[in-house]
Design a protein around this motif. Structure first.
Motif, mmCIF file in Angstrom:
data_model
loop_
_atom_site.group_PDB
_atom_site.id
_atom_site.type_symbol
_atom_site.label_atom_id
_atom_site.label_comp_id
_atom_site.label_asym_id
_atom_site.label_seq_id
_atom_site.Cartn_x
_atom_site.Cartn_y
_atom_site.Cartn_z
ATOM 1 N N ASN A 151 3.687 5.481 -5.849
ATOM 2 C CA ASN A 151 3.422 5.435 -7.283
ATOM 3 C C ASN A 151 2.465 6.538 -7.701
ATOM 4 O O ASN A 151 2.638 7.157 -8.753
ATOM 5 C CB ASN A 151 2.810 4.088 -7.658
ATOM 6 C CG ASN A 151 3.843 3.006 -7.729
ATOM 7 O OD1 ASN A 151 5.036 3.291 -7.662
ATOM 8 N ND2 ASN A 151 3.405 1.783 -7.863
ATOM 9 N N LEU A 152 1.449 6.752 -6.873
ATOM 10 C CA LEU A 152 0.486 7.812 -7.183
ATOM 11 C C LEU A 152 1.188 9.172 -7.210
ATOM 12 O O LEU A 152 0.923 10.005 -8.082
ATOM 13 C CB LEU A 152 -0.630 7.792 -6.147
ATOM 14 C CG LEU A 152 -1.780 8.761 -6.369
ATOM 15 C CD1 LEU A 152 -2.435 8.510 -7.699
ATOM 16 C CD2 LEU A 152 -2.790 8.635 -5.259
ATOM 17 N N LEU B 13 7.119 -0.906 -9.710
ATOM 18 C CA LEU B 13 6.285 -2.100 -9.847
ATOM 19 C C LEU B 13 7.140 -3.356 -9.904
ATOM 20 O O LEU B 13 6.857 -4.352 -9.235
ATOM 21 C CB LEU B 13 5.449 -2.004 -11.127
ATOM 22 C CG LEU B 13 4.102 -1.329 -11.056
ATOM 23 C CD1 LEU B 13 3.548 -1.157 -12.446
ATOM 24 C CD2 LEU B 13 3.160 -2.176 -10.250
ATOM 25 N N VAL C 22 7.450 4.660 -11.964
ATOM 26 C CA VAL C 22 6.418 3.756 -11.473
ATOM 27 C C VAL C 22 6.637 2.354 -12.022
ATOM 28 O O VAL C 22 6.475 1.360 -11.311
ATOM 29 C CB VAL C 22 5.022 4.275 -11.866
ATOM 30 C CG1 VAL C 22 3.962 3.270 -11.495
ATOM 31 C CG2 VAL C 22 4.748 5.570 -11.165
ATOM 32 N N PHE C 23 7.035 2.310 -13.269
ATOM 33 C CA PHE C 23 7.339 1.020 -13.898
ATOM 34 C C PHE C 23 8.367 0.238 -13.083
ATOM 35 O O PHE C 23 8.175 -0.927 -12.739
ATOM 36 C CB PHE C 23 7.891 1.315 -15.281
ATOM 37 C CG PHE C 23 7.608 0.267 -16.290
ATOM 38 C CD1 PHE C 23 6.383 0.217 -16.930
ATOM 39 C CD2 PHE C 23 8.555 -0.678 -16.594
ATOM 40 C CE1 PHE C 23 6.125 -0.750 -17.851
ATOM 41 C CE2 PHE C 23 8.301 -1.654 -17.520
ATOM 42 C CZ PHE C 23 7.087 -1.684 -18.155
ATOM 43 N N PHE C 24 9.450 0.911 -12.733
ATOM 44 C CA PHE C 24 10.513 0.204 -12.006
ATOM 45 C C PHE C 24 10.086 -0.117 -10.579
ATOM 46 O O PHE C 24 10.455 -1.159 -10.037
ATOM 47 C CB PHE C 24 11.796 1.019 -12.032
ATOM 48 C CG PHE C 24 12.402 1.071 -13.391
ATOM 49 C CD1 PHE C 24 12.657 -0.098 -14.090
ATOM 50 C CD2 PHE C 24 12.693 2.266 -13.989
ATOM 51 C CE1 PHE C 24 13.190 -0.063 -15.344
ATOM 52 C CE2 PHE C 24 13.231 2.309 -15.258
ATOM 53 C CZ PHE C 24 13.479 1.138 -15.932
ATOM 54 N N LEU D 246 3.928 1.510 -1.164
ATOM 55 C CA LEU D 246 4.539 1.634 -2.493
ATOM 56 C C LEU D 246 3.544 2.232 -3.480
ATOM 57 O O LEU D 246 3.902 3.034 -4.344
ATOM 58 C CB LEU D 246 4.997 0.268 -2.979
ATOM 59 C CG LEU D 246 6.252 -0.276 -2.327
ATOM 60 C CD1 LEU D 246 6.477 -1.703 -2.766
ATOM 61 C CD2 LEU D 246 7.435 0.551 -2.725
ATOM 62 N N ASN D 247 2.272 1.852 -3.321
ATOM 63 C CA ASN D 247 1.262 2.378 -4.223
ATOM 64 C C ASN D 247 1.046 3.858 -4.039
ATOM 65 O O ASN D 247 0.834 4.584 -5.012
ATOM 66 C CB ASN D 247 -0.034 1.632 -3.977
ATOM 67 C CG ASN D 247 -0.493 0.955 -5.209
ATOM 68 O OD1 ASN D 247 -1.148 1.565 -6.020
ATOM 69 N ND2 ASN D 247 -0.092 -0.266 -5.378
ATOM 70 N N GLU E 220 6.296 8.241 -14.988
ATOM 71 C CA GLU E 220 5.669 6.949 -15.239
ATOM 72 C C GLU E 220 6.713 5.858 -15.375
ATOM 73 O O GLU E 220 6.471 4.712 -14.997
ATOM 74 C CB GLU E 220 4.791 7.040 -16.481
ATOM 75 C CG GLU E 220 3.690 8.066 -16.291
ATOM 76 C CD GLU E 220 2.699 8.084 -17.417
ATOM 77 O OE1 GLU E 220 2.680 7.127 -18.193
ATOM 78 O OE2 GLU E 220 1.956 9.074 -17.514
ATOM 79 N N VAL F 74 3.145 9.433 -10.514
ATOM 80 C CA VAL F 74 2.296 9.713 -11.678
ATOM 81 C C VAL F 74 1.802 11.146 -11.649
ATOM 82 O O VAL F 74 1.736 11.821 -12.680
ATOM 83 C CB VAL F 74 1.128 8.712 -11.720
ATOM 84 C CG1 VAL F 74 0.105 9.133 -12.748
ATOM 85 C CG2 VAL F 74 1.633 7.339 -12.052
ATOM 86 N N THR F 75 1.475 11.620 -10.438
ATOM 87 C CA THR F 75 0.983 12.993 -10.339
ATOM 88 C C THR F 75 2.037 13.995 -10.792
ATOM 89 O O THR F 75 1.759 14.894 -11.590
ATOM 90 C CB THR F 75 0.581 13.280 -8.889
ATOM 91 O OG1 THR F 75 -0.386 12.328 -8.482
ATOM 92 C CG2 THR F 75 0.009 14.652 -8.774
ATOM 93 N N PHE F 76 3.257 13.808 -10.299
ATOM 94 C CA PHE F 76 4.309 14.745 -10.702
ATOM 95 C C PHE F 76 4.634 14.613 -12.178
ATOM 96 O O PHE F 76 4.929 15.601 -12.852
ATOM 97 C CB PHE F 76 5.561 14.526 -9.861
ATOM 98 C CG PHE F 76 5.504 15.212 -8.542
ATOM 99 C CD1 PHE F 76 5.315 16.580 -8.469
ATOM 100 C CD2 PHE F 76 5.627 14.501 -7.376
ATOM 101 C CE1 PHE F 76 5.253 17.223 -7.259
ATOM 102 C CE2 PHE F 76 5.569 15.138 -6.151
ATOM 103 C CZ PHE F 76 5.385 16.493 -6.089
ATOM 104 N N LEU G 120 0.832 -1.206 0.000
ATOM 105 C CA LEU G 120 0.000 0.000 0.000
ATOM 106 C C LEU G 120 0.870 1.260 0.000
ATOM 107 O O LEU G 120 0.595 2.227 -0.719
ATOM 108 C CB LEU G 120 -0.914 -0.006 1.221
ATOM 109 C CG LEU G 120 -1.936 1.119 1.270
ATOM 110 C CD1 LEU G 120 -2.964 0.930 0.196
ATOM 111 C CD2 LEU G 120 -2.583 1.196 2.621
#
Lengths: 248, 101
Positions: free
Chosen positions: B44-45, B67, B63-65, B40-41, B60, B48-50, B38
């Motif tokens: 991630n959010l 994940l 976020v890929f890495f 980490l998520n 993005e 993506v926002t930045f 949670l």
């Protein structure tokens, strides 16, 4: 419209997060986590990150949480945990305090960076307003692809239907290709490690049986899950045995 | 009311804080792992926002890495938990302190 989507998805994300930490049954926790992950995927969609939203659902909800559920079922630990017992005195108030501290600090830094004040950085919200007034993702896409070196125009024209994934792929396989390769190495190592760890120990894996055998010196603690005393007794025996071995 | 990226960042901070509290409070190692996911998520959010705000695809990519690292971490962590639980079922995080490297 975007605000409505954000509010609904944010509500479900927080609801899932609270359900994750508050439910007694680990299976319920895993399902709450799925809800939270789905909500975050919707938030990704809301920010034009379509590919990541799909990957989020596939990898997190589809693979990782299923792996969790698989382990829960495999080990049979899906009984309810008694949450009313507080094992360490004062653990929960301190944890809550730490959580509130983390929340306040991060929100404070968000506010500071949004004002552009203390850090001296330029305002972070200003570009967002600009991109909103651009009002179409296509113009933003063209702006992005102009920055990518070597992106010729035909590719960009073909990319208009699905700009996000093309952008992502181009960046991943040009600028970040070394990190991508290292990722492959990391996954390989993880798979090898998982296979080694999860295999039934037959002779080769000596260290794990050692702990059980030594803690068996004290008669009451042979793998009987005695809640508290076990952790205290076993290391002492261990140290004593080690010292006698050394002196001998 | 206009939806700015500050909303997303505050939501991510809330999710991160909830994950922190869960990690500190719960004793079942599986649930603790889920709390790490949670957190980490939430990060991630933020990425993506930045990324959306600064018009940079690097967010993005990050976020890929994240994940990938999260997936690898879960695989190894669950293997360790399976190896421990097989020996003593019903283990909590407090009992694992017996292991001593």
């Amino acid at each position: 419209m975007e605000l409505v989507v954000f509010l609904i998805a944010g509500f479900f994300a927080i609801l899932g997060a609270i359900g994750l930490i508050a439910s007694r049954n680990p299976v319920h926790s895993a399902l709450s986590l799925v809800m939270s992950l789905f909500a975050v995927a919707v938030l990704f969609l809301n920010q034009d990150a379509q590919f990541l939203a799909a990957v989020q659902v596939i990898v997190y909800a589809g693979a990782i949480v299923v792996l969790f559920l698989f382990v829960i079922m495999l080990l049979g630990v899906d009984e309810s945990e008694d949450l009313s017992i507080e094992p360490i005195a004062g653990q929960r108030p301190v944890a809550l305090l730490v959580g509130i501290g983390v929340l306040v600090l991060s929100v404070f830094f968000v506010a500071v960076s949004a004002d552009g004040g203390a850090t001296g950085a330029e305002s972070l919200t200003a570009p967002k307003v600009d991109s909103i007034t651009q009002s179409s993702t296509v113009s933003a896409t063209e702006q992005l692809t102009d920055d990518v070196p070597g992106a010729d125009d035909e590719q960009v024209d073909g990319a208009e239907n699905d700009p996000n994934i093309n952008q992502l792929g181009r960046a991943l396989f040009t600028d970040y290709v070394f990190a991508f390769e290292v990722t492959a190495l990391l996954l390989t190592i993880a798979v090898v490690g998982a296979v080694l760890l999860a295999r039934k120990p037959k002779g080769e894996l000596a260290p794990m049986p050692d702990i059980v055998v030594r803690s068996a010196h004290s008669p009451s603690s042979t793998s009987s899950n005695s809640p508290d005393g076990d952790g205290e007794v076993a290391p002492a025996d261990d140290a004593a045995a080690a010292s006698t071995e050394e002196t001998a | 009311m206009e939806l700015t990226s500050t909303w997303y960042l505050v939501l991510a901070a809330i999710l991160f804080a909830i994950g922190t509290v869960g990690l500190l409070v719960r004793r079942n190692p599986l649930v603790m792992f889920m709390c790490v996911e949670l957190m980490l998520n939430a990060v991630n959010l933020t990425f993506v926002t930045f990324g959306a705000e600064l018009n940079d695809i690097g967010g993005e990519i990050s976020v890929f890495f994240v994940l990938v690292v999260a997936a690898a971490e879960v695989v190894v962590g669950l293997a360790i938990i399976v190896a421990i639980m097989r020996r003593r079922s019903g283990t909590t995080a407090d009992d694992i302190s017996v292991l001593r490297g």
